[in-house]
Design a protein around this motif. Structure first.
Motif, PDB file in Angstrom:
ATOM      1  N   UNK A   2       0.686  -1.386   0.003  1.00  0.00           N
ATOM      2  CA  UNK A   2      -0.106   0.122  -0.035  1.00  0.00           C
ATOM      3  C   UNK A   2       0.914   1.145   0.121  1.00  0.00           C
ATOM      4  N   UNK A   3       0.601   1.826   0.972  1.00  0.00           N
ATOM      5  CA  UNK A   3       1.272   3.351   1.097  1.00  0.00           C
ATOM      6  C   UNK A   3       2.572   3.574   2.074  1.00  0.00           C
ATOM      7  N   UNK A   4       2.814   2.078   2.460  1.00  0.00           N
ATOM      8  CA  UNK A   4       3.993   1.932   3.300  1.00  0.00           C
ATOM      9  C   UNK A   4       5.118   1.391   2.790  1.00  0.00           C
ATOM     10  N   UNK A   5       6.436   2.470   2.579  1.00  0.00           N
ATOM     11  CA  UNK A   5       7.405   1.693   1.913  1.00  0.00           C
ATOM     12  C   UNK A   5       8.293   0.897   2.629  1.00  0.00           C
ATOM     13  N   UNK A   6       8.016   0.861   3.967  1.00  0.00           N
ATOM     14  CA  UNK A   6       8.724   0.259   4.934  1.00  0.00           C
ATOM     15  C   UNK A   6       8.023  -0.980   5.679  1.00  0.00           C
ATOM     16  N   UNK A   7       7.081  -1.458   5.005  1.00  0.00           N
ATOM     17  CA  UNK A   7       6.242  -2.708   5.522  1.00  0.00           C
ATOM     18  C   UNK A   7       7.222  -3.984   5.482  1.00  0.00           C
ATOM     19  N   UNK A   8       6.894  -4.808   6.300  1.00  0.00           N
ATOM     20  CA  UNK A   8       7.560  -6.226   6.226  1.00  0.00           C
ATOM     21  C   UNK A   8       6.521  -7.362   6.063  1.00  0.00           C
ATOM     22  N   UNK A   9       6.439  -7.865   5.298  1.00  0.00           N
ATOM     23  CA  UNK A   9       5.679  -8.798   4.646  1.00  0.00           C
ATOM     24  C   UNK A   9       6.413 -10.189   4.217  1.00  0.00           C
ATOM     25  N   UNK A  10       6.003 -11.122   4.917  1.00  0.00           N
ATOM     26  CA  UNK A  10       6.613 -12.508   4.574  1.00  0.00           C
ATOM     27  C   UNK A  10       5.668 -13.532   4.804  1.00  0.00           C
ATOM     28  N   UNK A  11       5.987 -14.637   3.634  1.00  0.00           N
ATOM     29  CA  UNK A  11       5.282 -15.898   3.908  1.00  0.00           C
ATOM     30  C   UNK A  11       6.327 -16.605   4.142  1.00  0.00           C
ATOM     31  N   UNK A  12       5.967 -17.545   5.222  1.00  0.00           N
ATOM     32  CA  UNK A  12       6.817 -18.384   5.984  1.00  0.00           C
ATOM     33  C   UNK A  12       6.427 -19.881   5.762  1.00  0.00           C
ATOM     34  N   UNK A  13       7.400 -20.807   5.453  1.00  0.00           N
ATOM     35  CA  UNK A  13       7.135 -22.197   5.266  1.00  0.00           C
ATOM     36  C   UNK A  13       6.976 -22.881   6.581  1.00  0.00           C
ATOM     37  N   UNK A  14       6.369 -24.242   6.653  1.00  0.00           N
ATOM     38  CA  UNK A  14       6.601 -24.858   7.591  1.00  0.00           C
ATOM     39  C   UNK A  14       8.104 -25.354   7.871  1.00  0.00           C
ATOM     40  N   UNK A  15       8.358 -25.884   8.988  1.00  0.00           N
ATOM     41  CA  UNK A  15       9.993 -26.141   9.440  1.00  0.00           C
ATOM     42  C   UNK A  15      10.456 -27.501   8.509  1.00  0.00           C
ATOM     43  N   UNK A  23       9.385 -16.266   1.518  1.00  0.00           N
ATOM     44  CA  UNK A  23       9.389 -15.288   0.456  1.00  0.00           C
ATOM     45  C   UNK A  23       8.908 -13.956   0.960  1.00  0.00           C
ATOM     46  N   UNK A  24       9.670 -12.822   0.454  1.00  0.00           N
ATOM     47  CA  UNK A  24       9.345 -11.538   1.180  1.00  0.00           C
ATOM     48  C   UNK A  24       9.192 -10.524   0.133  1.00  0.00           C
ATOM     49  N   UNK A  25       8.283  -9.597   0.822  1.00  0.00           N
ATOM     50  CA  UNK A  25       7.971  -8.420  -0.296  1.00  0.00           C
ATOM     51  C   UNK A  25       9.165  -7.456  -0.440  1.00  0.00           C
ATOM     52  N   UNK A  26       9.719  -6.963  -1.478  1.00  0.00           N
ATOM     53  CA  UNK A  26      10.869  -6.282  -1.552  1.00  0.00           C
ATOM     54  C   UNK A  26      10.811  -4.851  -1.100  1.00  0.00           C
ATOM     55  N   UNK A  27       9.460  -4.072  -1.177  1.00  0.00           N
ATOM     56  CA  UNK A  27       8.927  -2.703  -1.137  1.00  0.00           C
ATOM     57  C   UNK A  27       9.615  -1.890  -1.989  1.00  0.00           C
ATOM     58  N   UNK A  28       9.898  -2.492  -3.400  1.00  0.00           N
ATOM     59  CA  UNK A  28      10.490  -1.770  -4.567  1.00  0.00           C
ATOM     60  C   UNK A  28       9.768  -0.375  -4.690  1.00  0.00           C
ATOM     61  N   UNK A  29       8.519  -0.311  -4.614  1.00  0.00           N
ATOM     62  CA  UNK A  29       7.676   0.820  -4.805  1.00  0.00           C
ATOM     63  C   UNK A  29       6.470   0.631  -4.026  1.00  0.00           C
ATOM     64  N   UNK A  30       5.893   2.022  -3.656  1.00  0.00           N
ATOM     65  CA  UNK A  30       4.715   1.681  -3.036  1.00  0.00           C
ATOM     66  C   UNK A  30       3.508   1.254  -3.970  1.00  0.00           C
ATOM     67  N   UNK A  31       2.316   1.008  -3.134  1.00  0.00           N
ATOM     68  CA  UNK A  31       1.287   0.114  -4.033  1.00  0.00           C
ATOM     69  C   UNK A  31       1.640  -1.182  -4.749  1.00  0.00           C
ATOM     70  N   UNK A  32       2.548  -1.767  -4.287  1.00  0.00           N
ATOM     71  CA  UNK A  32       3.001  -2.939  -4.761  1.00  0.00           C
ATOM     72  C   UNK A  32       2.626  -4.150  -4.242  1.00  0.00           C
ATOM     73  N   UNK A  33       1.786  -5.065  -5.269  1.00  0.00           N
ATOM     74  CA  UNK A  33       1.118  -6.106  -4.631  1.00  0.00           C
ATOM     75  C   UNK A  33       1.622  -7.424  -5.344  1.00  0.00           C
ATOM     76  N   UNK A  34       1.986  -8.261  -4.680  1.00  0.00           N
ATOM     77  CA  UNK A  34       2.476  -9.976  -5.207  1.00  0.00           C
ATOM     78  C   UNK A  34       1.334 -10.758  -4.724  1.00  0.00           C
ATOM     79  N   UNK A  35       0.990 -11.553  -5.721  1.00  0.00           N
ATOM     80  CA  UNK A  35       0.281 -12.994  -5.542  1.00  0.00           C
ATOM     81  C   UNK A  35       1.296 -14.134  -5.603  1.00  0.00           C
ATOM     82  N   UNK A  36       0.903 -14.727  -4.664  1.00  0.00           N
ATOM     83  CA  UNK A  36       1.923 -16.118  -4.875  1.00  0.00           C
ATOM     84  C   UNK A  36       1.011 -17.328  -4.493  1.00  0.00           C
ATOM     85  N   UNK A  37       1.294 -18.279  -5.337  1.00  0.00           N
ATOM     86  CA  UNK A  37       0.502 -19.545  -5.369  1.00  0.00           C
ATOM     87  C   UNK A  37       1.198 -20.891  -5.849  1.00  0.00           C
ATOM     88  N   UNK A  38       0.668 -22.009  -5.696  1.00  0.00           N
ATOM     89  CA  UNK A  38       1.261 -23.213  -6.283  1.00  0.00           C
ATOM     90  C   UNK A  38       2.734 -23.500  -5.715  1.00  0.00           C
TER      91      UNK A  38
END
Length: 324
Positions: free
Chosen positions: A209-222, A291-306
């Motif tokens: 969204x509007x936060x260029x310093x967000x921390x967004x992570x998808x974390x696997x099972x061990x 798998x982590x969001x890079x914050x390359x720009x604001x308003x950047x949305x990633x969808x991850x699947x499969x």
């Protein structure tokens, strides 16, 4: 907060005297208020909402006023020292008792009133549990001489995840919005409250969204050993030319344990692309891939699947093929 108190005149709020306060939550929870320490002369019991902000409400139902029991049931149930197959059960005693009965089972089970174990101490360790499984437990106080309390309200706990065996996969199709598959987790720290992060009921979304310093992570099972494996997944973004960062973690609850390994780049906006990340050169000891969001720009949305995690072949195919 909800305050339980007494009143001498039910038409005059100034006669309200607080006796005990408890916290309200999103679900109905059963509470016991014991008036054995009350020394006043009021003749009415009253419930008073103590809001901390505007637009707050409380819901009260199934009120029972009864004689004080001679043996009070336990309160404040919780579990700690959790392993993949055991847990220590704890509670607070209000009687000075030394023995208790416990009934436990899978979360949501209907208690029978017949103890699973009897005459145990507080705390008490139960074993033979299953990893990544939620359990409920109830406790009854044995005050001696045949005097036992009513059963407590339930305590609930979740056993940790055991190491996943490779191969495994996840497409998020079997879980609704906001739900995470067992043993998968996420860290979604974003100052923009309007973004819709997490499982969308068929794919996992990370948007800053509007936060260029967000921390967004998808974390696997061990996974016991990450290095001999590959991670394959599909991803798309609303902008091209921006990266997803692939890394590892030792603690899925602590973002500071994240270590970056590599990144993949979205080359076409709004189109799923297949990515294949090899971990054969990883030499660390972390047990989670991220798998982590890079914050390359604001308003950047990633969808991850499969997502697929599988062992690397003993003979690797060529990569970076080009013609010149």
């Amino acid at each position: 907060n909800m305050i339980v108190g007494t009143m001498s005149d039910p038409t005059d709020e100034l006669t309200f005297t607080p006796y005990e306060t408890f916290l309200l939550w999103g679900d109905h929870i059963e509470y016991d208020i014991y008036l054995n320490d009350y020394v006043g002369t009021d003749t009415y019991i009253a419930f008073k909402l103590d809001p901390s902000t505007t637009y707050q409400s409380g819901y009260i139902d199934d009120i029972t006023i009864d004689e004080m029991p001679t043996c009070i049931r336990p309160v404040d149930l919780f579990a700690d020292n959790l392993t993949i197959n055991s847990a220590w059960l704890n509670w607070t005693d209000l009687n000075g008792a030394t023995a208790w009965n416990i009934e436990y089972g899978l979360a949501g089970f209907i208690p029978t009133g017949t103890p699973t174990v009897s005459g145990v101490a507080n705390p008490y360790e139960i074993t033979g549990l299953t990893s990544a499984t939620e359990y409920d437990f109830y406790v009854q106080t044995d005050c001696g001489g045949g005097d036992v309390s009513a059963w407590s309200s339930p305590g609930t706990f979740l056993t940790p995840c055991d190491f996943y065996e490779v191969p495994f996969s996840e497409n998020f199709d079997d879980y609704g919005y906001g739900e995470m598959p067992p043993c998968w987790s996420s860290i979604l720290l974003c100052a923009d409250g309007w973004v819709m992060n997490g499982n969308q009921g068929g794919y996992f979304q990370m948007e800053n969204g509007s936060d260029p310093f967000s921390t967004l992570m998808l974390i696997s099972p061990p996974v016991l050993d990450l290095s001999p494996n590959r991670i394959r997944f599909n991803a798309k973004a609303n902008y091209e030319g921006y990266d997803l960062i692939i890394g590892t973690m030792s603690n899925p609850a602590d973002q500071n344990t994240f270590d970056s390994l590599t990144s993949v780049t979205i080359t076409t906006a709004y189109t799923y692309e297949a990515f294949d990340v090899w971990l054969n050169e990883y030499t660390g000891t972390d047990n989670y891939f991220v798998i982590k969001h890079s914050n390359g720009t604001t308003g950047l949305s990633f969808n991850i699947d499969d997502i697929e995690v599988e062992a690397l072949p003993t003979c690797l195919p060529p990569s970076d093929i080009f013609v010149d």
